[in-house]
Design a protein around this motif. Structure first.
Motif, PDB file in Angstrom:
ATOM      1  N   GLU A 193      44.818  39.098  38.322  1.00 16.07           N
ATOM      2  CA  GLU A 193      44.379  39.104  36.924  1.00 16.07           C
ATOM      3  C   GLU A 193      44.152  37.666  36.487  1.00 16.07           C
ATOM      4  N   ASN A 194      43.213  37.498  35.545  1.00 14.62           N
ATOM      5  CA  ASN A 194      42.925  36.158  35.047  1.00 14.62           C
ATOM      6  C   ASN A 194      43.878  35.828  33.917  1.00 14.62           C
ATOM      7  N   VAL A 195      44.613  34.727  34.066  1.00 15.55           N
ATOM      8  CA  VAL A 195      45.472  34.252  32.979  1.00 15.55           C
ATOM      9  C   VAL A 195      44.989  32.841  32.670  1.00 15.55           C
ATOM     10  N   GLY A 196      44.245  32.693  31.566  1.00 17.64           N
ATOM     11  CA  GLY A 196      43.546  31.437  31.332  1.00 17.64           C
ATOM     12  C   GLY A 196      42.599  31.233  32.506  1.00 17.64           C
ATOM     13  N   GLN A 197      42.660  30.064  33.132  1.00 23.75           N
ATOM     14  CA  GLN A 197      41.796  29.812  34.279  1.00 23.75           C
ATOM     15  C   GLN A 197      42.445  30.242  35.598  1.00 23.75           C
ATOM     16  N   TRP A 198      43.704  30.642  35.504  1.00 24.83           N
ATOM     17  CA  TRP A 198      44.451  30.975  36.722  1.00 24.83           C
ATOM     18  C   TRP A 198      44.119  32.360  37.227  1.00 24.83           C
ATOM     19  N   LYS A 199      44.170  32.490  38.537  1.00 22.64           N
ATOM     20  CA  LYS A 199      44.183  33.795  39.181  1.00 22.64           C
ATOM     21  C   LYS A 199      45.640  34.081  39.495  1.00 22.64           C
ATOM     22  N   ARG A 200      46.194  35.119  38.890  1.00 21.29           N
ATOM     23  CA  ARG A 200      47.589  35.460  39.184  1.00 21.29           C
ATOM     24  C   ARG A 200      47.645  36.820  39.862  1.00 21.29           C
ATOM     25  N   ALA A 201      48.552  36.936  40.825  1.00 17.33           N
ATOM     26  CA  ALA A 201      48.731  38.235  41.482  1.00 17.33           C
ATOM     27  C   ALA A 201      49.212  39.218  40.417  1.00 17.33           C
ATOM     28  N   TRP A 202      48.518  40.342  40.304  1.00 18.19           N
ATOM     29  CA  TRP A 202      48.773  41.304  39.219  1.00 18.19           C
ATOM     30  C   TRP A 202      49.740  42.384  39.716  1.00 18.19           C
ATOM     31  N   TYR A 203      49.423  42.931  40.885  1.00 16.13           N
ATOM     32  CA  TYR A 203      50.311  43.872  41.574  1.00 16.13           C
ATOM     33  C   TYR A 203      49.840  43.952  43.017  1.00 16.13           C
ATOM     34  N   TYR A 204      50.743  44.479  43.880  1.00 16.94           N
ATOM     35  CA  TYR A 204      50.437  44.492  45.318  1.00 16.94           C
ATOM     36  C   TYR A 204      50.379  45.939  45.798  1.00 16.94           C
ATOM     37  N   PRO A 205      49.247  46.596  45.666  1.00 19.51           N
ATOM     38  CA  PRO A 205      49.216  48.024  46.013  1.00 19.51           C
ATOM     39  C   PRO A 205      49.375  48.231  47.520  1.00 19.51           C
ATOM     40  N   LYS A 206      50.222  49.192  47.880  1.00 20.10           N
ATOM     41  CA  LYS A 206      50.279  49.613  49.284  1.00 20.10           C
ATOM     42  C   LYS A 206      49.273  50.731  49.431  1.00 20.10           C
ATOM     43  N   LYS A 207      49.078  51.182  50.613  1.00 22.51           N
ATOM     44  CA  LYS A 207      48.121  52.252  50.902  1.00 22.51           C
ATOM     45  C   LYS A 207      48.155  53.352  49.837  1.00 22.51           C
TER      46      LYS A 207
END
Lengths: 1001, 91
Positions: free
Chosen positions: A630-644
């Motif tokens: 997800e975009n937080v300001g200019q940052w790309k932050r890991a939003w969630y880590y979906p498994k299969k």
């Protein structure tokens, strides 16, 4: 089409290179050097569009940027097609495809033309007046109006072309490469000034370039021959940069100008390939010389809009420059001498000139005499009262003018013609001058606005300054240039100039007809279809200001910005209202002078270059784990880590449970980090945070809340005391830059006496946060020699550690309510520490979690997110965080505002918890909260700020701001949604582990 | 776009700077002693004159220093720039 409308001897057209192009699907031929307009005229095509309102047939009317009618759609590739381009400015290339706009089904048969017969029913502001009622029908009206009116189609796919931006810094910028611009450029460059000369045409020379006439000579040469030599002499000047095909778009303050250079628009599709299409030049010039010339005015008379009615000077350019006859039996209609120059040119090229209709009584200038000598017939003191021919003019009707010029008298003469040249005098192109803030003055003798005062380092020369005679242009341009540049150039001394002088001037803004006003169609704004009658109607209806009349009648509001129509509109208003034109003022000319492509405006700043993307040093690990970002300001932050097969909900539920049951790991590198040093660092923190900092021991951490001076929560974060005079402050991810700026502002402007230094270290450190009951075990595997006992390393403290001999700082702080550590290490080691934690945590099923889970976990604990649960209207008291506001401190930013009459109100919106009656029902963030549902209007008491399904509590939880919420604990409320109403109860904000036992678990 | 003469760096394009509103509004030394009205005067009230105005500017994409400017808002002419803490050179 068998007519031969091309004369054999044009110097500017390469008649050996035939070019094929398509107009409205039909294949036609032109030559290299043609514009689309000149090639169409050579093919005897005048009808190129339909007018906006009445759908009347309209033809090419000019040869430049002022063109109101020949507005075409260029190309049909859905990513490259360009609407609203002027056929008069498009250089012809092999394979060019263009089509008419604003006509359906075709330009020759247009259904909308019935509007013409109903035109008495479509007066000025017809659309405003008619479609105002009933208001909710507008949706329906709009659809049909747009469908029948639309000006061209916009491309539907991303632009494939490349655009560019560059800068120019120069001593002198000269805009316009006509005779005065060329002379000014030579003068400047010869005097060692770094000079730039730009012109929107493909070659320099302006109109003098094809002015080959006995009445205009310089040093015994024709003016065009003389100028040609001058232009050639520019090539040897080292200080001079010449940019053709470059149109000045905007002139801003401090001599900052924008110009668009067309680099490939004139090339065929193969030549264009992989080249930059247009370049926007950002120019900062010490001095600016405007030499943009003048625009010929039309004349306003009944049915003056038929295809085949062309500005007289344009007819001259088409014959003298492009070698194209606009007709074979041409009549001319004028109030000044320029039409005679056209008549002479046409006559010399073997075109029949029927006659010149001149509204003046009689005049004896050099040029008129020359025309008379050639046997050209002149109707003195006469006017055209009507024109005939639907898709092209076929005759004009001429009558004598009364002495006062307001009526026509005598017998009507009908004259057959296939083209009518009109000339209503000249309007200096003062657009750039006024864009730059310059003020105009009105010259009564020939009804022109000319440059007066300017605050900038600039001058206007030539006909844009109101000099219309060749000798005046040269003499005055030279004088002003020399004075302006403070030079004394000798190149142009003792020039011998022959120049015909206009002796008699006469102007009638709206020419009379033998028909009553209601029965005539004297068009003013050809593109927007407003007539002189519309202006008069607007005045009768009570409009007085030129700006209001303009908007009401839409005169001058089309894509040509009224380049042809504005002066007549002003003239008719002044005349009708009985005021002087100079007192009326003008409408404002705004940039761009001619439309700019979006491509040129954005240049290279497209796609990934539109904005900076910041990635943490651990980013690759998240990509590897298939994280959604997800975009937080200019940052790309890991939003969630979906498994299969997991969706976001499933992933977040799993991550949240794992973090509380065993161990979770989060990349917290994006948090803002500010290093604070100096002997007054503690005092500084006391002033910027609401709580007290002086007594914080070295090695301890503290949470702080930062307010704005108005008492509202601005940012929050944990600050650690690293040494006596050394702190590390963390801020929210999005607030980092603003917090640093704000703190710098206070330090520099309010408290310069404080010895404090601030340094942003956000990018210098990577932060890995591990949390959960097994976090301690994991950390002890990574840094075995660190004593992790609660006594030695309690919650809210920090230790230095070594991981593989690399120094790191470990903070025992928690945003989840779990036992938790944050490891800060030099950025370049971030990835390896993350991997190490993973390896060490494997046996505990360490689970990476993203921002969504982080938000859920903190909501379970009732921790706020500044910017989500606060919105710039929340005080710490509103957040029920009174505990963090020091009562003892003398002052801190925002303190006084907490006691304003408004901020001490009891019934402000306050942060509360919400539980839904149905534990499975998750509220929508932003949903409104009400106390009763049957009363109307319902009072909105507040809204949901954070809402999740908690897997740890197995129920839906939410945070909300509710009016007087503090006192409403336990109360039932309602959240009305589109299809249902959700019952909720107001609760405390802490849902999990109220005793904070898990911190030390 | 202005050309601004940063007192620390010299002449630079306006795009390097950010404007910070009216200058010489001093934060009260003892806010708690002020009435609501007096505090509001400091907090909210700003002049917006057509003519010569004293303004705060920050060389945000440069030296990051704050300084003051004398600017005529009617024609954007910058009459002077001066450092924080200095008196305006012209009024």
């Amino acid at each position: 089409m068998s007519k031969n409308l091309r004369i054999a001897n044009s110097k500017f057209i390469d008649q050996t290179s035939r070019i094929s192009f398509k107009f409205d699907g039909k294949t036609l031929y032109g030559f290299k050097g043609d514009t689309l307009a000149s090639a169409l005229l050579a093919n005897d095509i005048h009808l190129v569009g339909r007018s906006f309102k009445y759908h009347r047939p309209r033809g090419i009317m000019s040869c430049g940027s002022e063109e109101p009618n020949a507005i075409v759609q260029l190309g049909n590739d859905p990513s490259m097609t360009e609407p609203n381009t002027r056929a008069t400015e498009i250089e012809l290339y092999e394979g060019l495809e263009a089509s008419s706009q604003n006509c359906w089904p075709s330009v020759n048969f247009d259904i909308g033309a019935v509007n013409n017969f109903f035109s008495p029913l479509i007066p000025a502001a017809f659309y405003y007046k008619t479609f105002m009622w009933p208001a909710n029908f507008w949706k329906l009206y709009e659809y049909f109006i747009r469908k029948s009116a639309g000006l061209g189609k916009s491309p539907t796919q991303p632009d494939k072309d490349i655009y560019d931006h560059r800068y120019i810094h120069c001593d002198v910028l000269i805009v316009g490469g006509g005779i005065s611009g060329v002379m000014a450029a030579k003068t400047a460059a010869k005097n060692n000034l770094n000079t730039v000369l730009i012109d929107d045409k493909n070659i320099l020379g302006g109109t003098t370039l094809f002015q080959q006439n006995e009445s205009f000579k310089i040093n015994n040469s024709y003016s065009n021959d003389w100028l040609k030599k001058e232009i050639e002499s520019l090539n040897s000047l080292k200080n001079l940069t010449i940019k053709t095909r470059t149109s000045l778009a905007a002139y801003h303050g401090y001599n900052y100008l924008l110009a668009r250079e067309n680099l490939t628009d004139h090339l065929n599709i193969n030549e264009k390939k992989d080249k930059i299409r247009q370049r926007l030049w950002k120019i900062r010039a010490e001095k600016v010389i405007i030499a943009t010339g003048a625009i010929e005015r039309p004349l306003i008379f009944n049915n003056n809009d038929r295809p085949g009615i062309i500005l007289s000077s344009s007819i001259k350019k088409y014959i003298d420059y492009y070698g194209v006859k606009c007709g074979q039996k041409i009549s001319l209609f004028t109030n000044n001498d320029s039409a005679y120059e056209t008549a002479i040119s046409l006559n010399n090229s073997g075109v029949i000139v029927n006659s010149v209709v001149d509204i003046r009584d009689k005049t004896n200038s050099l040029m008129v005499k020359q025309a008379e000598k050639l046997g050209i017939k002149i109707h003195w003191k006469s006017t055209v009262v009507n024109t005939n021919g639907y898709k092209k003019i076929n005759s004009i009707e001429i009558m004598k003018l009364s002495d006062d010029g307001v009526a026509v008298i005598g017998k009507k003469i009908k004259e057959e013609c296939d083209c009518l040249g009109i000339s209503g005098g000249w309007t200096p192109r003062v657009h750039l001058f006024t864009q730059s803030g310059g003020k105009l003055k009105f010259r009564d003798e020939d009804n022109v606005f000319i440059p007066d005062k300017s605050e900038l380092n600039q001058i206007s020369i030539g006909s844009c300054n109101g000099d219309f005679e060749l000798d005046e242009v040269i003499k005055n341009s030279l004088n002003s240039t020399n004075k302006f540049l403070n030079v004394d150039n000798n190149d142009y001394k003792n020039l011998e100039i022959i120049s015909s002088k206009e002796i008699d001037k006469k102007n009638i803004w709206l020419l009379p007809s033998d028909k009553p006003m209601g029965k005539t169609k004297p068009f003013l704004d050809f593109q927007n279809d407003s007539t002189a009658n519309d202006i008069k109607l607007a005045l009768r209806e009570g409009f007085k200001s030129i700006e209001h009349v303009k908007r009401y009648t839409t005169t001058g509001m089309a894509t040509d910005q009224g380049k042809l129509s504005n002066m007549h509109a002003l003239g008719i208003i002044a005349e009708t209202a009985g005021v002087k034109m100079g007192e009326l003022g003008t409408t404002t000319f705004r940039p761009p002078y001619t439309p700019l492509t979006f491509g040129a405006i954005v240049g290279r700043n497209v796609g990934e270059f539109f904005d900076i993307t910041r990635k943490t040093p651990i980013h690759d690990c998240h990509v590897e784990k298939k994280a959604e970002f997800e975009n937080v300001g200019q940052w790309k932050r890991a939003w969630y880590y979906p498994k299969k097969n997991e969706d976001m909900h499933d992933a977040v539920q799993r991550e949240s449970k794992a973090a509380r049951d065993s161990a979770g790991i989060l990349d917290a590198s994006t948090l803002g980090k500010i290093d604070i040093q100096g002997s007054d660092a503690s005092e500084f923190l006391n002033r910027v945070y609401t709580n007290a900092w002086s007594k914080l021991e070295i090695g301890k951490c503290r949470y702080g809340l930062m307010l704005n001076e108005d008492g509202m929560v601005y940012d929050d974060g944990v600050t650690t005391r690293l040494g006596e005079n050394h702190y590390l402050m963390t801020t929210t991810t999005g607030g980092a830059a603003n917090v640093l700026s704000k703190l710098e502002d206070y330090l520099q402007t309010e408290w310069p006496e404080l010895d404090v230094y601030l340094t942003s270290v956000t990018d210098q450190y990577a932060t890995v946060s591990i949390c959960g009951p097994n976090s301690k075990k994991i950390l002890s595997k990574i840094i075995p020699d660190l004593n992790l006992s609660d006594d030695e390393f309690p919650h809210m403290s920090y230790k230095n550690g070594l991981i593989d001999n690399i120094k790191c700082r470990v903070m025992r702080i928690s945003f989840t309510g779990e036992h938790s550590y944050e490891i800060n290490i030099q950025s370049s080691y971030g990835k390896s520490v993350w991997e190490k934690c993973f390896e060490a945590g494997k046996e505990f099923n360490i689970t990476p979690y993203g921002t969504e889970t982080m938000h859920l976990l903190r909501a379970e604990k009732g921790f706020i997110i500044a910017g989500q649960d606060t919105d710039g209207t929340m005080t710490p008291v509103d957040l029920q965080m009174n505990w963090i506001v020091s009562k003892k401190k003398f002052d801190f930013i925002g303190k006084r505002s907490l006691y304003r009459s408004d901020t001490i109100r009891e019934d402000r919106k306050q942060l509360v918890g919400l539980l839904t009656d149905d534990p499975k029902e998750v509220l929508e963030e932003g949903a409104q909260i009400v106390a009763e549902t049957n009363k109307k209007p319902i009072e909105m008491l507040g809204h949901v700020t954070s809402s999740y399904y908690s897997p740890n509590l197995k129920k839906s939880i939410a945070l909300a701001v509710v009016k007087n919420g503090k006192k409403l604990k336990g109360q039932k409320m309602f959240v009305p949604m589109k299809n249902k109403t959700i019952n909720v109860t107001i609760t405390d904000t802490v849902f999990l582990d109220k005793e904070n036992k898990r911190l030390n678990a | 776009m202005f050309l601004i003469n940063c007192p620390y760096c010299g002449e630079r394009d306006q795009s390097e700077f950010s404007a910070g509103g009216e200058a010489h509004i001093v934060r009260p030394k003892q806010p708690t002693e002020l009435s609501d009205g007096q505090w509001a005067e400091f907090l909210f009230m700003r002049k917006n004159i057509k003519g010569v105005q004293l303004e705060r500017w920050n060389h945000a994409h440069g030296c990051r220093k704050w300084f003051n400017m004398v600017r005529d808002t009617s024609n954007d002419k910058i009459h002077a720039v001066y450092k924080m803490g200095e008196k305006p050179p012209i009024k």
